[in-house]
Design a protein around this motif. Structure first.
Motif, mmCIF file in Angstrom:
data_model
loop_
_atom_site.group_PDB
_atom_site.id
_atom_site.type_symbol
_atom_site.label_atom_id
_atom_site.label_comp_id
_atom_site.label_asym_id
_atom_site.label_seq_id
_atom_site.Cartn_x
_atom_site.Cartn_y
_atom_site.Cartn_z
ATOM 1 N N SER A 159 0.822 -1.217 0.000
ATOM 2 C CA SER A 159 0.000 0.000 0.000
ATOM 3 C C SER A 159 0.854 1.264 0.000
ATOM 4 O O SER A 159 0.361 2.342 -0.323
ATOM 5 C CB SER A 159 -0.933 -0.004 1.205
ATOM 6 N N GLY A 160 2.115 1.140 0.334
ATOM 7 C CA GLY A 160 2.997 2.321 0.358
ATOM 8 C C GLY A 160 3.549 2.689 -1.003
ATOM 9 O O GLY A 160 4.180 3.725 -1.167
ATOM 10 N N GLY A 161 3.290 1.828 -1.985
ATOM 11 C CA GLY A 161 3.734 2.179 -3.341
ATOM 12 C C GLY A 161 2.981 3.400 -3.804
ATOM 13 O O GLY A 161 1.787 3.532 -3.534
ATOM 14 N N GLU A 162 3.621 4.305 -4.506
ATOM 15 C CA GLU A 162 3.029 5.595 -4.845
ATOM 16 C C GLU A 162 1.683 5.419 -5.553
ATOM 17 O O GLU A 162 0.675 5.984 -5.159
ATOM 18 C CB GLU A 162 3.992 6.380 -5.722
ATOM 19 N N LYS A 163 1.722 4.622 -6.607
ATOM 20 C CA LYS A 163 0.509 4.460 -7.405
ATOM 21 C C LYS A 163 -0.568 3.705 -6.634
ATOM 22 O O LYS A 163 -1.766 3.971 -6.779
ATOM 23 C CB LYS A 163 0.831 3.736 -8.707
ATOM 24 N N GLN A 164 -0.117 2.766 -5.806
ATOM 25 C CA GLN A 164 -1.073 2.000 -5.010
ATOM 26 C C GLN A 164 -1.740 2.887 -3.964
ATOM 27 O O GLN A 164 -2.962 2.823 -3.758
ATOM 28 C CB GLN A 164 -0.369 0.816 -4.322
ATOM 29 N N LEU A 165 -0.936 3.733 -3.336
ATOM 30 C CA LEU A 165 -1.506 4.623 -2.310
ATOM 31 C C LEU A 165 -2.489 5.618 -2.929
ATOM 32 O O LEU A 165 -3.545 5.896 -2.363
ATOM 33 C CB LEU A 165 -0.383 5.364 -1.583
ATOM 34 N N ILE A 166 -2.124 6.115 -4.112
ATOM 35 C CA ILE A 166 -3.031 7.040 -4.807
ATOM 36 C C ILE A 166 -4.361 6.358 -5.093
ATOM 37 O O ILE A 166 -5.446 6.918 -4.871
ATOM 38 C CB ILE A 166 -2.379 7.554 -6.111
ATOM 39 N N ARG A 167 -4.251 5.114 -5.524
ATOM 40 C CA ARG A 167 -5.469 4.346 -5.812
ATOM 41 C C ARG A 167 -6.308 4.150 -4.551
ATOM 42 O O ARG A 167 -7.529 4.316 -4.553
ATOM 43 C CB ARG A 167 -5.049 2.997 -6.409
ATOM 44 N N LEU A 168 -5.563 3.843 -3.484
ATOM 45 C CA LEU A 168 -6.240 3.611 -2.206
ATOM 46 C C LEU A 168 -6.985 4.849 -1.725
ATOM 47 O O LEU A 168 -8.118 4.789 -1.261
ATOM 48 C CB LEU A 168 -5.219 3.223 -1.137
ATOM 49 N N LEU A 169 -6.320 5.988 -1.808
ATOM 50 C CA LEU A 169 -6.871 7.207 -1.211
ATOM 51 C C LEU A 169 -7.857 7.938 -2.109
ATOM 52 O O LEU A 169 -8.775 8.582 -1.634
ATOM 53 C CB LEU A 169 -5.747 8.174 -0.812
ATOM 54 N N THR A 170 -7.628 7.888 -3.415
ATOM 55 C CA THR A 170 -8.460 8.693 -4.311
ATOM 56 C C THR A 170 -9.257 7.874 -5.306
ATOM 57 O O THR A 170 -10.177 8.398 -5.928
ATOM 58 C CB THR A 170 -7.592 9.689 -5.108
ATOM 59 N N GLY A 171 -8.890 6.651 -5.510
ATOM 60 C CA GLY A 171 -9.567 5.829 -6.507
ATOM 61 C C GLY A 171 -9.100 6.104 -7.916
ATOM 62 O O GLY A 171 -9.571 5.512 -8.877
ATOM 63 N N VAL A 172 -8.134 7.016 -8.055
ATOM 64 C CA VAL A 172 -7.627 7.375 -9.381
ATOM 65 C C VAL A 172 -6.483 6.443 -9.743
ATOM 66 O O VAL A 172 -5.633 6.123 -8.920
ATOM 67 C CB VAL A 172 -7.149 8.840 -9.391
ATOM 68 N N GLU A 173 -6.458 6.000 -10.982
ATOM 69 C CA GLU A 173 -5.341 5.179 -11.438
ATOM 70 C C GLU A 173 -4.416 6.035 -12.291
ATOM 71 O O GLU A 173 -4.878 6.685 -13.230
ATOM 72 C CB GLU A 173 -5.868 3.997 -12.251
ATOM 73 N N VAL A 174 -3.153 6.046 -11.935
ATOM 74 C CA VAL A 174 -2.184 6.810 -12.737
ATOM 75 C C VAL A 174 -1.929 6.011 -14.007
ATOM 76 O O VAL A 174 -1.540 4.847 -13.940
ATOM 77 C CB VAL A 174 -0.873 7.030 -11.955
ATOM 78 N N PRO A 175 -2.153 6.611 -15.184
ATOM 79 C CA PRO A 175 -1.979 5.849 -16.418
ATOM 80 C C PRO A 175 -0.535 5.376 -16.593
ATOM 81 O O PRO A 175 0.402 6.009 -16.103
ATOM 82 C CB PRO A 175 -2.355 6.852 -17.504
#
Lengths: 850, 203
Positions: free
Chosen positions: A239-255
């Motif tokens: 969960s500490g991975g940048e993209k994973q955390l972003i997904r966790l917190l915002t639901g947004v997936e970084v392309p």
């Protein structure tokens, strides 16, 4: 509290975090030697700005950031720089990299440092520069220069700032302890980042296994005006991975292939926020960090505040390492870290954990077995990739296909390897494949560059060739134009009588040589009784005719010139004289021919007689003209002429005498029987020479007064004492003297001959000196005289010699040209004539002074 | 009109129309040169070393397009041969040892205190990677050097070395993992064959 989303996959490894959170953060001891790598971050290495032997204070800049993506490096403690050289650095390769080594002095003296009073009052750019200069790089693990991320507000709309406090990897508790003990620093840092990026909302992501830290953080946030949300996420790796955390917190997936800022999100590690706070508010550069020292082999697992550059073994000692139990030393966490072999490598800005593991804790990996295509890896992958597929591609080195399966989206978290029932080291395959692809791309780039350079070089060489050709053509055209101009000028010059004469003279000379050649050819043919005599005869006759024509043309021209010369009241005596001589010789020849003809009773006697008579009159005329001219000229002219003649005779006599003497000497040496005869001959020659010399002197004596009277001004220049004779005298004396000296050396010292010789030598020396003195005096007088007329005698001599040399050179080239029978003979001959005239003129001027 | 005549006329007119379209396309979309040469050139390593017997990579690419063997490029090695075989749809053959062997990547290094400044190497370098002037020391721009070796031969004082490229943190590569032991016997056909053949010889 906002909603928590979920990311695909993830695993739940044993946490092992409790061990190191029991004791508070303690400062690690200052080591005796600090080894600070100049590259601890992503980007260009910093450039060292200290030298070996420099004394540095704590916090002093020792390496400056260079390039857009780079950060500065500072001294972690006071001491002396002992070395800047490659040392082992924390890297999976175990390779060496340039490091600055500092021998600490134990005083730990700070350099003067001070934070900004109010960071809100300085421009953002300055503030970001300030952060960069304080060496702040991401402290989560990758070490990306923080200032670059803080610039993101310039060209991206940043609406969410995420502070990463998840710290999902087992064993690591550095961020946990940081929050527990220094929450206010974190809040200060977040305020600064907020000021720079101006996000609409700020989220702190933290895993639910850090209950203590969450409580402290919530307390700390009550004192800030900012609206900061703490989002507690379930404990799941990664969960500490940048993209994973972003997904966790915002639901947004970084392309894929984009950065979070492209979707309006910036992530910062919580440790980085604290470091920014320390730098901006207190002026403390990033010279220390919190490191978790844990593992089964240390008896006191704990978090230490460690100076950057401290060797790992110092930390292990502080945590009471048990060397017998230690089987593996891991830098970083157990999932993404790497084994290190050398415990003297230093802590850098990105080192968050050291695990001294026992054999039971981290057993050696069991042998990999075949993939059974169970699909567990796919279920565990947080990046939603197909690890199995990637594995096949990597194994069979089909990198292109692996790339198409988004290999580069793999975060190398190790979840797939962790779940693999066949114990396949999947991450190692991916790392290998990524490396290979990157290397291939680099090679491709290099190949493209090489191709460009090669093609540029080819083009340049081509161009050079073309340029050379055009230049050559231009030169040829210019030469042709110059030639044409020369020709036209020559043609126009022919109207000038003098030039015409010159031209005619050369023409006459050419025809004469041709005539000679034809004659010799004819004779040869006659001697060999060859068949083509008739033809040669014809040729000869033609040549003769041509020569006569040329001669007549020349004479006519000269006559015209003479007339003009006479009208200008400047009769050329020399010319007249030569004319007279020519006439005489012609007369003689004609007379001879006449005689022969008379003897043989030829038919053409009458005509010959007529010619002779004509020639006689001509010769008489020429003689008359010459005599007149001479008479009209001063008597000194004649006098000098005669004296010059005498001089010539004397010179000639001397030369023959010298030659004869030399011959005699060789004859005597060789015991030749003719030596006696030669001796007599030499005697005769000597007497002749003395005669000539005396005649010359007599002449000079008699002429001296008359010359002085006639040409008062020129009197000095025409001194009776002949300089040449004097010079010769001196040289003769010198040679005699030398000979005598040699003879003396050869003979026995004690003999009577020696003494005789000695006397002779002294006599000769005297004579030589006398002669030399005379010569010097004479020369001095002449030089003075010349100087009085404004002429440098020496210079004049040199000029004359040069002119003569030029004339001879031209003569030679003419000869060559004649041989090769080329067209520009005429031009060369014309040049020769001008050169000769020049030489004559100079010699004449010179002879006035000699 | 008979239906046969109509059919013939229709087909004729169709032929004319298509002929015109094709003719226009042939003029409008004409491709200059042979595009396959560019693709081959793309795959060659561009060292311009001439080990293949051609004066540069592009001439070799042209030769390959005209049917020359694809295994004459030692700097490219087996990977280039494979890529070329893939592109041209021919059999991948091992490297022709006649033209040299695949070796580690090198870069030229001039021992500068021995350099006499003759500029011979500068003239030899196909990519202008050597810097210097007459009677001045020369040096190699390492990032541009392709390691082709062409500068070594002309040096009158033998002061150029070809050094293998040093491994640094930036170009270090992970080694490929050791393939695991095959514990399932049925998975390795070769081993089974071996066992069977052994049994046969025993019987």
């Amino acid at each position: 509290m906002s909603k928590i989303f979920a990311f695909h996959g993830g695993i739940h490894p044993p946490e092992n975090k409790k061990q190191s959170t029991r004791s508070p953060i303690r400062p690690a001891p200052v080591p005796a030697q600090l080894t600070i790598p100049i590259q601890q971050h992503i980007g260009a290495p910093a450039k060292p700005c200290v030298k070996t032997g420099d004394y540095v204070q704590k916090g002093q800049l020792i390496a400056k950031a260079q390039g857009r993506i780079s950060v500065s490096i500072h001294a972690s403690s006071s001491g002396t720089v002992t070395d800047i050289s490659p040392k082992a650095v924390p890297h999976p390769s175990g390779l060496n990299a340039p490091c600055i080594s500092i021998q600490t002095d134990g005083k730990d003296e700070w350099i003067d440092h001070q934070g900004l009073d109010d960071y809100r009052s300085v421009p953002k750019q300055t503030l970001i520069e300030y952060i960069r200069d304080h060496g702040i790089a991401g402290m989560g693990g990758a070490g990306f220069p923080t200032d670059v991320k803080l610039h993101l507000g310039d060209d991206h709309i940043v609406n969410t700032l995420i502070i990463n406090a998840a710290e999902c990897e087992p064993y690591i508790t550095a961020d946990d302890m940081l929050i527990r003990e220094r929450a206010e620093q974190i809040v200060g840092g977040i305020e600064i980042i907020n000021y720079l990026l101006k996000p609409t909302h700020i989220l702190i992501g933290i895993e639910d296994n850090k209950a203590h830290a969450i409580r402290v953080l919530e307390d700390a946030l009550r004192h800030t005006e900012l609206n900061i949300d703490i989002i507690v996420v379930p404990t799941k790796y990664p969960s500490g991975g940048e993209k994973q955390l972003i997904r966790l917190l915002t639901g947004v997936e970084v392309p894929s292939g984009h950065i979070p800022a492209d979707v309006g999100i910036v992530c910062q590690n919580i440790g980085t926020a604290a470091a920014i706070n320390q730098a901006v508010n207190y002026g403390t550069p990033l010279i220390s960090r919190i490191v978790t020292v844990t593992g089964g082999a240390v008896s006191k697992p704990q978090n230490l505040e460690v100076l950057i550059g401290t060797p790992i073994n110092t930390l292990l000692e502080t945590a009471r390492i048990n060397h017998d139990q230690l089987s593996r030393l891991v830098m970083g966490g157990p999932m993404m870290g790497y084994t290190i072999e050398n415990d003297s490598i230093p802590i850098i800005k990105t080192s968050n954990c050291i695990i001294a593991a026992t054999a039971e804790e981290m057993p050696p990996a069991p042998p990999a077995q075949a993939c059974i295509r169970c699909g567990l890896c796919e279920q565990a992958c947080p990046a939603e990739l197909l690890p199995q597929q990637l594995y096949w591609f990597a194994k069979s080195k089909e990198f292109e296909k692996a790339k198409h399966h988004n290999l580069f989206d793999c975060i190398e978290c190790g979840a797939c390897s962790y779940v693999c029932p066949s114990n396949i080291p999947l991450v190692q395959y991916y790392r290998f494949a990524k490396n290979e692809i990157r290397a291939e791309e680099a090679e491709q780039r290099k190949a493209d560059q090489a191709r460009l350079r090669f093609e540029a070089r080819q083009a340049r060489l081509e161009q050079d060739k073309v340029d050379k050709e055009t230049r050559r053509k231009e030169r040829a055209a210019q030469a042709a134009a110059a030639q044409a101009i020369k020709k036209t000028t020559l043609e126009t010059a022919q109207t000038n009588p003098e030039d015409q004469i010159k031209q005619l003279k050369t023409a006459a000379a050419v025809t004469r040589t041709k005539l000679k050649k034809a004659l010799s050819a004819l004779e040869k043919a006659k001697a060999e009784s060859s068949d083509d005599i008739a033809q040669l005869d014809l040729q000869y006759k033609q040549a003769e005719h041509a020569a006569e024509e040329a001669q007549t043309a020349l004479e006519a021209a000269e006559k015209g010139a003479l007339v003009s010369a006479a009208t200008s009241n400047a009769p050329d005596i020399k010319q007249l004289k030569t004319q007279a001589a020519v006439a005489r010789t012609k007369l003689k020849k004609a007379q001879q021919a006449l005689k022969m003809a008379e003897e043989k009773g030829h038919d053409g006697v009458e005509t010959l007689r007529a010619t002779v008579a004509e020639l006689e009159t001509k010769a008489a005329n020429a003689q008359q003209a010459f005599a007149d001219a001479e008479a009209s000229n001063s008597s000194s002219g004649a006098a000098s002429q005669s004296s010059a003649m005498l001089q010539e005779a004397a010179d000639k006599a001397l030369q023959t005498l010298q030659k004869a003497e030399a011959a005699l000497a060789t004859a005597i040496e060789n015991n030749s029987p003719a030596a006696d005869k030669m001796q007599a001959g030499v005697e005769k020659l000597k007497s002749k020479y003395t005669e000539a010399l005396s005649a010359l002197q007599d002449n000079a004596k008699t002429q001296q007064p008359s010359i002085q009277q006639a040409t008062g001004q020129q009197a000095i220049e025409r001194k009776p004492i002949d300089l040449k004779a004097l010079k010769q005298n001196v040289s003769i004396m010198r040679t005699k003297l030398k000979k005598a000296e040699k003879l003396l050396e050869a003979t026995d010292e004690n003999s009577a001959e020696a003494s005789e010789l000695q006397q002779e030598i002294t006599r000769l020396t005297q004579l030589h000196q006398e002669a030399k003195a005379q010569l010097d005096a004479e020369e001095a007088i002449r030089i003075k005289a010349a100087a009085a007329q404004g002429i440098d005698l020496k210079q004049l001599k040199i000029d004359a010699a040069l002119a003569r040399a030029a004339a001879t050179k031209l003569q030679r080239s003419i000869k060559k040209e004649q041989e090769s029978e080329q067209n520009n003979l005429d031009a060369l001959q014309a040049e020769l004539i001008t050169a000769q005239q020049q030489a004559d003129k100079l010699t004449h001027t010179l002879s006035q002074f000699e | 009109m008979s239906p046969i005549l109509i059919a013939i006329l229709v087909l004729l007119s169709l032929a004319v129309v298509f002929g015109l379209i094709l003719g226009y396309a042939a003029v409008q979309f004409k491709v200059e040169g042979n595009p396959i040469v560019d693709q081959i050139d793309e795959l060659l390593p561009q060292t311009q070393c001439g080990q293949c017997g051609h004066p540069g990579c592009r001439p070799y690419a042209e030769a390959i397009a005209n049917g020359e063997a694809i295994n004459k490029c030692p700097p490219g090695g087996q990977s280039t041969i494979d890529a070329l075989a893939d592109l041209l749809d021919v059999e991948a053959v091992p490297l022709d040892a006649e033209h040299g062997e695949e070796s580690v990547k090198t870069v030229a290094y001039i021992r500068e205190d021995e350099c006499i400044g003759c500029t011979k190497c500068i003239q030899a370098c196909p990519v202008d990677a050597i810097l210097g002037a007459a009677k001045q020391m020369h040096t190699v721009i390492v990032s541009e050097c392709t390691g082709c070796d062409l500068c070594v031969e002309p040096c009158p004082v033998d002061c150029i070395d070809m050094l293998p490229i040093e491994t640094t943190l930036n170009n270090w590569k992970w080694t490929p993992p050791i393939p695991g032991v095959q514990l399932i016997a049925t998975d390795s056909g070769r081993r089974l064959d071996k066992v069977l053949s052994e049994e046969e010889t025993a019987s």
